[in-house]
Design a protein around this motif. Sequence first.
Motif, short mmCIF file in Angstrom:
data_model
loop_
_atom_site.label_atom_id
_atom_site.label_comp_id
_atom_site.label_asym_id
_atom_site.label_seq_id
_atom_site.Cartn_x
_atom_site.Cartn_y
_atom_site.Cartn_z
N GLN A 56 33.79 51.41 18.89
CA GLN A 56 34.22 51.89 20.21
C GLN A 56 34.17 50.78 21.25
N ARG A 57 33.12 49.97 21.23
CA ARG A 57 33.01 48.85 22.17
C ARG A 57 34.17 47.87 21.99
N ASP A 58 34.49 47.57 20.74
CA ASP A 58 35.59 46.64 20.48
C ASP A 58 36.94 47.23 20.89
N LEU A 59 37.14 48.52 20.67
CA LEU A 59 38.39 49.15 21.10
C LEU A 59 38.53 49.09 22.62
N LEU A 60 37.44 49.40 23.33
CA LEU A 60 37.47 49.32 24.80
C LEU A 60 37.78 47.90 25.27
N ALA A 61 37.15 46.91 24.65
CA ALA A 61 37.36 45.51 25.03
C ALA A 61 38.80 45.08 24.75
N TRP A 62 39.30 45.44 23.58
CA TRP A 62 40.67 45.07 23.23
C TRP A 62 41.67 45.71 24.18
N LEU A 63 41.51 47.00 24.46
CA LEU A 63 42.47 47.67 25.33
C LEU A 63 42.43 47.12 26.75
N SER A 64 41.27 46.72 27.22
CA SER A 64 41.17 46.10 28.56
C SER A 64 41.87 44.75 28.60
N ARG A 65 41.89 44.04 27.49
CA ARG A 65 42.62 42.77 27.43
C ARG A 65 44.12 43.01 27.28
N PHE A 66 44.47 44.04 26.53
CA PHE A 66 45.88 44.39 26.29
C PHE A 66 46.55 44.84 27.59
N VAL A 67 45.83 45.69 28.34
CA VAL A 67 46.35 46.20 29.62
C VAL A 67 45.22 46.09 30.66
N PRO A 68 45.13 44.96 31.36
CA PRO A 68 44.09 44.81 32.38
C PRO A 68 44.39 45.65 33.62
N ASP A 69 43.40 45.80 34.48
CA ASP A 69 43.59 46.53 35.73
C ASP A 69 44.66 45.85 36.59
N ALA A 70 45.21 46.61 37.53
CA ALA A 70 46.32 46.14 38.36
C ALA A 70 45.92 44.98 39.28
N ASP A 71 44.63 44.78 39.53
CA ASP A 71 44.22 43.66 40.38
C ASP A 71 44.14 42.34 39.60
N ASP A 72 44.39 42.38 38.28
CA ASP A 72 44.48 41.17 37.48
C ASP A 72 45.82 40.48 37.81
N PRO A 73 45.83 39.16 38.00
CA PRO A 73 47.08 38.46 38.36
C PRO A 73 48.25 38.73 37.38
N SER A 74 47.93 38.95 36.12
CA SER A 74 49.00 39.20 35.14
C SER A 74 49.70 40.54 35.34
N MET A 75 49.11 41.41 36.16
CA MET A 75 49.66 42.75 36.37
C MET A 75 50.33 42.88 37.73
N GLY A 76 50.66 41.75 38.36
CA GLY A 76 51.24 41.75 39.69
C GLY A 76 52.56 42.49 39.81
N TYR A 77 53.23 42.74 38.71
CA TYR A 77 54.52 43.44 38.73
C TYR A 77 54.38 44.95 38.95
N LEU A 78 53.18 45.51 38.81
CA LEU A 78 53.00 46.96 38.95
C LEU A 78 53.22 47.41 40.38
N VAL A 79 53.91 48.52 40.55
CA VAL A 79 54.21 49.09 41.85
C VAL A 79 53.26 50.23 42.18
N HIS A 80 52.99 51.10 41.21
CA HIS A 80 52.14 52.28 41.43
C HIS A 80 50.67 51.83 41.53
N ARG A 81 50.14 51.84 42.75
CA ARG A 81 48.77 51.40 42.99
C ARG A 81 48.01 52.36 43.92
N ALA A 82 48.63 53.47 44.29
CA ALA A 82 48.06 54.38 45.29
C ALA A 82 46.72 54.97 44.87
N GLU A 83 46.48 55.11 43.57
CA GLU A 83 45.23 55.73 43.10
C GLU A 83 44.23 54.72 42.58
N GLY A 84 44.41 53.47 42.92
CA GLY A 84 43.45 52.44 42.52
C GLY A 84 43.99 51.53 41.43
#
Length: 143
Positions: A56-84
């Motif tokens: 479970q720890r490894d799955l959580l870590a992998w998924l966070s690397r696969f799709v980081p939070d919107a405040d990560d520079p690689s996710m700057g293209y995201l538009v929907h940010r109203a809920e955090g």
Amino acid sequence: MPIREIRIETSGRSLIEFTDEVAAFVRGGGDGLLTCFVRHTSCSLLIQENADPDVQRDLLAWLSRFVPDADDPSMGYLVHRAEGPDDMPAHIKAAHLPVSLSIPVISGTLALGTWQGIYLFEHRTWSHRRSVIVHFQPDSAEK
């Protein structure tokens, strides 16, 4: 007995096993097919190993690397940010992972493998109250 709602309280990103609740629901139900469906767009359902918590720890870590939070520079293209910054990435994760599962039931027992468990995969950072609908369809040939 054919339909039940299972409520799951989460405490942020995690995998929460709820195999026992599902097994109790089908117990004594004979042969058939169980469907689990999560009623949310920012979490998923998984059948996954339940013996080693490192999985479970490894799955959580992998998924966070696969799709980081919107405040990560690689996710700057995201538009929907109203809920955090965790919301749109949670929707992306749920789009890649299942929101429903089908599990055979044999003689009132889930036909899972030895190390398999049923999990809600919470993708959001904050606590949520999640709803999973379980439906058991008995084998029509069984009487």
